[in-house]
Design a protein around this motif. Sequence first.
Motif, PDB file in Angstrom:
ATOM      1  N   THR A 155      46.584 -36.291  21.616  1.00  0.00           N
ATOM      2  CA  THR A 155      47.005 -37.613  22.099  1.00  0.00           C
ATOM      3  C   THR A 155      48.161 -37.540  23.085  1.00  0.00           C
ATOM      4  O   THR A 155      48.594 -38.580  23.583  1.00  0.00           O
ATOM      5  CB  THR A 155      47.437 -38.497  20.914  1.00  0.00           C
ATOM      6  OG1 THR A 155      48.574 -37.899  20.265  1.00  0.00           O
ATOM      7  CG2 THR A 155      46.314 -38.646  19.921  1.00  0.00           C
ATOM      8  N   THR A 156      48.701 -36.352  23.352  1.00  0.00           N
ATOM      9  CA  THR A 156      49.873 -36.248  24.223  1.00  0.00           C
ATOM     10  C   THR A 156      49.676 -35.146  25.255  1.00  0.00           C
ATOM     11  O   THR A 156      48.902 -34.213  25.048  1.00  0.00           O
ATOM     12  CB  THR A 156      51.141 -35.938  23.405  1.00  0.00           C
ATOM     13  OG1 THR A 156      50.932 -34.737  22.649  1.00  0.00           O
ATOM     14  CG2 THR A 156      51.478 -37.072  22.463  1.00  0.00           C
ATOM     15  N   ALA A 176      53.968 -39.545  19.684  1.00  0.00           N
ATOM     16  CA  ALA A 176      53.016 -39.420  18.578  1.00  0.00           C
ATOM     17  C   ALA A 176      53.798 -39.012  17.335  1.00  0.00           C
ATOM     18  O   ALA A 176      54.347 -37.915  17.273  1.00  0.00           O
ATOM     19  CB  ALA A 176      51.943 -38.377  18.905  1.00  0.00           C
ATOM     20  N   LEU A 200      50.907 -43.971  17.680  1.00  0.00           N
ATOM     21  CA  LEU A 200      50.936 -43.606  19.089  1.00  0.00           C
ATOM     22  C   LEU A 200      51.655 -44.710  19.861  1.00  0.00           C
ATOM     23  O   LEU A 200      51.258 -45.879  19.801  1.00  0.00           O
ATOM     24  CB  LEU A 200      49.517 -43.414  19.621  1.00  0.00           C
ATOM     25  CG  LEU A 200      48.675 -42.370  18.868  1.00  0.00           C
ATOM     26  CD1 LEU A 200      47.250 -42.341  19.408  1.00  0.00           C
ATOM     27  CD2 LEU A 200      49.311 -41.000  18.964  1.00  0.00           C
TER      28      LEU A 200
END
Length: 457
Positions: free
Chosen positions: A123-124, A239, A279
């Motif tokens: 997610t990053t 996150a 998130l």
Amino acid sequence: MDETVSAGDIARLAEVGRAAVSNWRRRFEDFPSPVGGTASSPLYLLRDVEVWLRRNGKSFRVSPAERLWTQLRTHDDLRLGEALANTETDDTTFEFLHERYLEAHSRLLNPTPPEVIEAVIATTDGQTVVDPACGTGSLLRASKAKNKIGQEIDPVSAVIARRRMPKAQIFTGDSLRHNGIHEKADAVICDPPWHDRTWGHEELVGDTRWTYGLPPRGEPELAWLQHCLSLTKPGGLVAVLLPSAAATRRPGKRIRGNLLRAGAIRAVVTVTPGRDLWLLRNPIGRAPEQIALLQSPGPLDPNTRVIDLLDDDVDLSPARRTGTDATEYTRAVFEAPTLPELQEVAPPMTTIGELVRKAPGNHPVTSPTGAVYEINPRKIDPDFLEGVLKAAFARTPTGSTRLDVRRTQVPSLPIDEQRKYGQAFKQLKEAEEKLNDAAELIRIGYAGLLQGQIGPR
């Protein structure tokens, strides 16, 4: 040096299951006698085990890395991390030793599971990634960023993280009270300590990081969220792994609401039972009208209107928001977890008061009434204490009689046995939470069907 091994170590060396080792102990009178450990987790001299395996025609292999681990295990548990940090070896062997170290102290170190690490890293991105509670560095090490920066309160864990990531900057110290990271990051990843009531509420009342509100004393997770946001550039990603309760607890609803209004929250994703991945983005531009609430990792497709979340509860729990089909909406919570096997036992007894008195420390365990007991987790298993406290209150008599919790009789057990009981208590707690969630979802289902928010299949 008298190198020792546990039954689990023997099973791994002989490439058999632990049940096979237990069978050998019962069947063979010449099986080596324990030289240490406890009745439930004995330790054996490695050289005696090697002789016995060879004499009985059992194949086994002790690799140089395994032998080095058995040498490290001769240190006292409190010094094992220090011994690992000072071990001179190649990177591959060090990673092997680190994995064994995490296994040996999993309850104390609370390592992030590999599958959760994958979900976080997916997610990053960015050139500079920060982890303000990096532990031994597993999350940060998995990142593909060129510039990695971390901070860790435990000096031994910080040394191990530096050893695993020689090119990273790792600061030692309390990140909330004494932040050592001043370079703004493209992304922040974090698996912070949970339920830490000594996080610094009194000292940090006027801190400039609390843009979205002063975190209540019992909401350290919301302090970490805001701290992580403060470490990012405008538009930077965050996150953070948090307990699922952080999405619903009433004391934190004002901060959750402010985060939503500012457009800081992108998604809340359940990654394992009881653990959510939050998130966020350091807000720039217009706040989004929808966010994603997901019951499992996947594409971050916004599925929930922010305006619908800004009610009296500001409930961001994915389990209560995801889905439009009434059947799918409730199916997951009706899959009851496996309950522990219950056997008739009669262990010696003590009292909760005596148990706590003999193990003072800094690890907080909260009773059902909100009272906090600070203990040493090396002497009392936190899950065991939480379980016996809950059990004590479950036995509270009706009427005006008050229960003196500290006088409640509980089993007097060594730490290894406490952990077994603690695991059983965790299973019961999970079952209780599942059933409570099911009841709540039924209530929400009725309201959703009536109001047209969900529909029949």
